[in-house]
Design a protein around this motif. Structure first.
Motif, PDB file in Angstrom:
ATOM      1  N   LEU A 299     -12.600  12.721  68.208  1.00 21.99           N
ATOM      2  CA  LEU A 299     -13.276  11.499  67.761  1.00 21.99           C
ATOM      3  C   LEU A 299     -14.459  11.819  66.853  1.00 21.99           C
ATOM      4  CD1 LEU A 299     -13.374   9.275  70.987  1.00 21.99           C
ATOM      5  CD2 LEU A 299     -11.758   9.149  69.087  1.00 21.99           C
ATOM      6  N   ILE A 300     -15.261  12.804  67.248  1.00 15.72           N
ATOM      7  CA  ILE A 300     -16.420  13.179  66.429  1.00 15.72           C
ATOM      8  C   ILE A 300     -15.951  13.698  65.069  1.00 15.72           C
ATOM      9  CG2 ILE A 300     -18.404  14.717  66.235  1.00 15.72           C
ATOM     10  CD1 ILE A 300     -18.574  14.700  69.300  1.00 15.72           C
ATOM     11  N   GLY A 301     -14.899  14.516  65.096  1.00 12.99           N
ATOM     12  CA  GLY A 301     -14.373  15.056  63.847  1.00 12.99           C
ATOM     13  C   GLY A 301     -13.872  13.978  62.906  1.00 12.99           C
ATOM     14  N   MET A 302     -13.237  12.941  63.450  1.00 14.53           N
ATOM     15  CA  MET A 302     -12.748  11.832  62.627  1.00 14.53           C
ATOM     16  C   MET A 302     -13.880  11.172  61.850  1.00 14.53           C
ATOM     17  SD  MET A 302     -10.165  10.136  65.424  1.00 14.53           S
ATOM     18  CE  MET A 302     -10.010   8.567  64.564  1.00 14.53           C
ATOM     19  N   VAL A 303     -14.991  10.944  62.532  1.00 17.97           N
ATOM     20  CA  VAL A 303     -16.118  10.242  61.904  1.00 17.97           C
ATOM     21  C   VAL A 303     -16.919  11.175  61.002  1.00 17.97           C
ATOM     22  CG1 VAL A 303     -18.245   8.970  62.332  1.00 17.97           C
ATOM     23  CG2 VAL A 303     -16.257   8.590  63.801  1.00 17.97           C
ATOM     24  N   VAL A 304     -17.261  12.361  61.517  1.00 18.47           N
ATOM     25  CA  VAL A 304     -18.078  13.291  60.739  1.00 18.47           C
ATOM     26  C   VAL A 304     -17.343  13.738  59.469  1.00 18.47           C
ATOM     27  CG1 VAL A 304     -19.138  15.590  60.727  1.00 18.47           C
ATOM     28  CG2 VAL A 304     -19.377  14.105  62.729  1.00 18.47           C
ATOM     29  N   GLY A 305     -16.037  14.027  59.599  1.00 16.39           N
ATOM     30  CA  GLY A 305     -15.266  14.420  58.420  1.00 16.39           C
ATOM     31  C   GLY A 305     -15.233  13.318  57.375  1.00 16.39           C
ATOM     32  N   SER A 306     -15.043  12.086  57.819  1.00 12.54           N
ATOM     33  CA  SER A 306     -14.984  10.957  56.882  1.00 12.54           C
ATOM     34  C   SER A 306     -16.337  10.689  56.230  1.00 12.54           C
ATOM     35  CB  SER A 306     -14.501   9.700  57.615  1.00 12.54           C
ATOM     36  OG  SER A 306     -13.184   9.870  58.090  1.00 12.54           O
ATOM     37  N   VAL A 307     -17.425  10.780  57.018  1.00 14.60           N
ATOM     38  CA  VAL A 307     -18.771  10.576  56.459  1.00 14.60           C
ATOM     39  C   VAL A 307     -19.083  11.662  55.432  1.00 14.60           C
ATOM     40  CG1 VAL A 307     -21.236  10.597  56.995  1.00 14.60           C
ATOM     41  CG2 VAL A 307     -19.654   9.332  58.464  1.00 14.60           C
ATOM     42  N   SER A 308     -18.715  12.898  55.737  1.00 14.05           N
ATOM     43  CA  SER A 308     -18.942  14.001  54.797  1.00 14.05           C
ATOM     44  C   SER A 308     -18.147  13.793  53.509  1.00 14.05           C
ATOM     45  CB  SER A 308     -18.560  15.339  55.439  1.00 14.05           C
ATOM     46  OG  SER A 308     -19.327  15.594  56.595  1.00 14.05           O
ATOM     47  N   ALA A 309     -16.912  13.322  53.648  1.00 15.57           N
ATOM     48  CA  ALA A 309     -16.089  13.045  52.464  1.00 15.57           C
ATOM     49  C   ALA A 309     -16.688  11.925  51.633  1.00 15.57           C
ATOM     50  CB  ALA A 309     -14.667  12.681  52.898  1.00 15.57           C
ATOM     51  N   LEU A 310     -17.259  10.939  52.317  1.00 18.57           N
ATOM     52  CA  LEU A 310     -17.864   9.798  51.617  1.00 18.57           C
ATOM     53  C   LEU A 310     -19.047  10.237  50.758  1.00 18.57           C
ATOM     54  CD1 LEU A 310     -17.947   6.702  51.254  1.00 18.57           C
ATOM     55  CD2 LEU A 310     -19.385   6.594  53.303  1.00 18.57           C
TER      56      LEU A 310
ATOM     57  N   LYS B 283     -12.074  17.867  45.184  1.00 17.39           N
ATOM     58  CA  LYS B 283     -11.494  18.816  46.132  1.00 17.39           C
ATOM     59  C   LYS B 283     -12.370  18.965  47.377  1.00 17.39           C
ATOM     60  CE  LYS B 283      -8.942  22.289  44.958  1.00 17.39           C
ATOM     61  NZ  LYS B 283      -8.478  23.595  44.465  1.00 17.39           N
ATOM     62  N   HIS B 284     -13.690  18.857  47.217  1.00 20.79           N
ATOM     63  CA  HIS B 284     -14.564  18.850  48.384  1.00 20.79           C
ATOM     64  C   HIS B 284     -14.286  17.610  49.236  1.00 20.79           C
ATOM     65  CE1 HIS B 284     -16.714  21.846  45.975  1.00 20.79           C
ATOM     66  NE2 HIS B 284     -17.370  22.194  47.073  1.00 20.79           N
ATOM     67  N   MET B 285     -14.090  16.487  48.584  1.00 19.03           N
ATOM     68  CA  MET B 285     -13.789  15.254  49.299  1.00 19.03           C
ATOM     69  C   MET B 285     -12.498  15.387  50.096  1.00 19.03           C
ATOM     70  SD  MET B 285     -12.958  11.481  47.744  1.00 19.03           S
ATOM     71  CE  MET B 285     -11.209  11.874  47.513  1.00 19.03           C
ATOM     72  N   LEU B 286     -11.466  15.965  49.483  1.00 19.65           N
ATOM     73  CA  LEU B 286     -10.186  16.145  50.176  1.00 19.65           C
ATOM     74  C   LEU B 286     -10.310  17.153  51.317  1.00 19.65           C
ATOM     75  CD1 LEU B 286      -7.688  16.194  47.164  1.00 19.65           C
ATOM     76  CD2 LEU B 286      -8.149  14.317  48.749  1.00 19.65           C
ATOM     77  N   ALA B 287     -11.172  18.147  51.149  1.00 23.36           N
ATOM     78  CA  ALA B 287     -11.370  19.132  52.218  1.00 23.36           C
ATOM     79  C   ALA B 287     -11.951  18.464  53.463  1.00 23.36           C
ATOM     80  CB  ALA B 287     -12.298  20.246  51.737  1.00 23.36           C
ATOM     81  N   TYR B 288     -12.972  17.643  53.282  1.00 24.39           N
ATOM     82  CA  TYR B 288     -13.559  16.941  54.428  1.00 24.39           C
ATOM     83  C   TYR B 288     -12.603  15.885  54.981  1.00 24.39           C
ATOM     84  CZ  TYR B 288     -18.122  19.129  53.831  1.00 24.39           C
ATOM     85  OH  TYR B 288     -19.150  20.047  53.772  1.00 24.39           O
ATOM     86  N   SER B 289     -11.797  15.314  54.107  1.00 20.86           N
ATOM     87  CA  SER B 289     -10.774  14.377  54.576  1.00 20.86           C
ATOM     88  C   SER B 289      -9.783  15.084  55.492  1.00 20.86           C
ATOM     89  CB  SER B 289     -10.029  13.762  53.378  1.00 20.86           C
ATOM     90  OG  SER B 289      -8.915  13.011  53.796  1.00 20.86           O
ATOM     91  N   SER B 290      -9.433  16.332  55.162  1.00 27.80           N
ATOM     92  CA  SER B 290      -8.550  17.124  56.027  1.00 27.80           C
ATOM     93  C   SER B 290      -9.183  17.337  57.395  1.00 27.80           C
ATOM     94  CB  SER B 290      -8.241  18.480  55.381  1.00 27.80           C
ATOM     95  OG  SER B 290      -7.462  18.318  54.215  1.00 27.80           O
ATOM     96  N   ALA B 291     -10.488  17.593  57.408  1.00 24.07           N
ATOM     97  CA  ALA B 291     -11.200  17.771  58.676  1.00 24.07           C
ATOM     98  C   ALA B 291     -11.101  16.508  59.528  1.00 24.07           C
ATOM     99  CB  ALA B 291     -12.660  18.120  58.406  1.00 24.07           C
TER     100      ALA B 291
END
Length: 497
Positions: A296-307, A313-321
């Protein structure tokens, strides 16, 4: 004469083909020849996997294949059922399509004299992932985990730039942390049980847990093994290794790393749940709760980082997370339905994220190699198929109906019915994550489709790249529409584990 079941030889033949390809590829100094050899091998493995899947699906069976007919402790075993065959087929398809679509990037980004070595690593990487899917021996899993790590590092640093070397070291350190925990865990497990084959370990664990022996050591061992594999799959908070690895690698490498490599580790975790420790023991030790929380934390933190990212490519990397978080959230639900949703998401995300990285590379190639989202304005008009693919992939990540991503999110939400205590937090986090996904994918899609003045000379596009992206686009919609047979295969495969 004993009857030979050729179907049962397919898992070994598939792994052998890829390893043999890794051995012979250095003999061909021409990178294009090495690439063709790799593509032929991947296609052959895909055909074999399709035959295997059709056979075990129709017969509703799973089987073990004893290597050389030597029993334990001298021999080794492979295991195959509908779930393993489906994963092998998916990995073959995504690998082959990625190599087709990413061929131009490999030729442009990697020195000509090193391209054959790149495909040595690709063959070894593919073979290691197949071995993780099929293995029935926990030490063999460790051996191929290490082969996987070495080959992954090689394809990250293939460009030979300072950035790629630094990113590789970063990736390697995190992976070695996971490998170390896994090795210590299986060493202790062997000390307690005296076995390395998964079924034998499981029998010993059932006997010992019933008698109450080694309760605390088992908890420590299981924690070390599951956490070690999870670290290698970039679970939160170890997801940051992706932020440096993906931008530094060529788009084909990024597609494989995000689409396949991380998923092979997660699938190994699923095998540990069912084939080694038993799902009941995993639940009783509250390991599912821990994975659920970090998912759950990864879903939110990864999406916030991508935002927050302004580079594609950095955005897609955090989206993968964030998507790895989805998978661990599904595993953490601790029920059959959550496991089915996670397995389907492995397939959906493998095809979607591989497509997104190829499309990102295609958009960058017509934008002077720049990766800033602002610099990609209008790029979709110059590379139409990459623009369409990126848009479709983004919609799938958001969860728009008729796409693969919608189906996996629907099944994740449905799985919460069977874990009522986790329902509210899961649905809330799913909603937040989907909104965040929309907040960074939709503006990116708008940017690449924004009208700009046409200037500069015409850029010739790679037909193979266009074909690869087109195949991924069609696949995404097929998974989003005709998903029921695949779900049935997954459910049968899990029941046979």
């Amino acid at each position: 004469m004993e009857h030979v079941n050729y179907i049962h030889n397919i898992p070994f033949a598939s792994i052998f083909l890829t390893m043999f390809g890794g051995i012979i590829t250095p003999l061909f100094r021409n990178g294009k020849v090495a690439q063709k050899i790799n593509f032929v091998i991947v296609c052959l493995v895909g055909i074999l996997s399709m035959i295997l899947l059709e056979n075990v699906w129709q017969n509703e069976e799973s089987f073990t294949f004893m290597m050389g007919h030597f029993p334990a402790p001298w021999g080794n075993e492979l295991r195959a059922g509908p779930l393993e065959a489906l994963m092998a087929l998916t990995f073959s398809f995504v690998m082959g399509t990625t190599m087709l679509g990413g061929a131009k990037f490999i030729q442009n980004d990697i020195l000509a004299e090193k391209q054959n070595l790149y495909f040595v690593m690709i063959n070894l990487l593919f073979g290691s992932m197949l071995a993780l899917i099929y293995t029935n021996d926990i030490f063999t899993a460790y051996v191929f985990l290490e082969i996987n790590t070495i080959a992954s590092c090689a394809i990250i640093m293939a460009k030979g730039t300072g950035e790629s070397i630094a990113a590789t070291l970063h990736y390697l350190i995190i992976c070695l942390l996971g490998s170390g925990l896994f090795l210590i865990g299986i060493s202790l497990l062997y000390t307690i049980t005296g076995h390395l084959l998964m079924p034998n370990i499981q029998q010993s664990i059932i006997q010992l847990t019933t008698s109450g022996e080694y309760a605390f050591p088992f908890a420590v061992v299981i924690g070390m093994i599951i956490i070690g594999i999870s670290i290698k799959s970039a679970v939160f908070p170890f997801h940051f290794m992706l932020a440096s690895a993906h931008p530094a690698a060529t788009p084909a490498s990024s597609s494989i790393l995000s689409g396949l490599v991380l998923k092979s580790f997660i699938f190994l975790n699923i095998k540990m749940f069912y084939c080694v420790f038993t799902i009941d023991l995993i639940r009783s030790l509250k390991i599912t709760n821990v994975l659920f929380l970090f998912g759950l934390i990864g879903m939110v933190v990864g999406s916030v980082s991508a935002l927050k990212e302004t580079r594609i490519k950095h955005m897609l990397a955090y989206s993968s997370a964030a998507q790895i978080g989805y998978l661990y959230m599904g595993l953490g639900l601790g029920n059959h339905e959550g496991m089915v949703a996670a397995c389907f998401h492995i397939l959906a995300h493998a095809a979607t994220k591989a497509m997104l990285f190829l499309c990102a590379g295609g958009l960058m190639s017509v934008s002077g190699g720049k990766d800033g989202i602002h610099d990609l304005r209008g790029a979709a008009h110059k590379n139409l198929i990459a623009g369409i693919g990126f848009t479709v992939g983004g919609l799938s990540m958001v969860g728009v109906p008729l796409t693969a991503g919608f189906v996996s999110k629907l099944y994740f939400a449905s799985a919460t019915i069977y874990s009522p205590q986790k329902m509210l937090i899961t649905l809330l986090t799913l909603a937040i994550s989907m909104i965040l996904n929309a907040m960074y994918f939709i503006p990116s899609a708008i940017a690449i489709w924004s009208p700009v003045e046409k200037k500069g000379e015409h850029i010739k596009l790679s037909r193979r790249m266009e074909a690869g992206i087109a195949i991924f686009i069609v696949t995404n919609f097929l998974l989003g529409i005709f998903y029921k047979p695949i779900i049935d295969m997954i459910e049968l495969g899990i029941s046979l584990l």
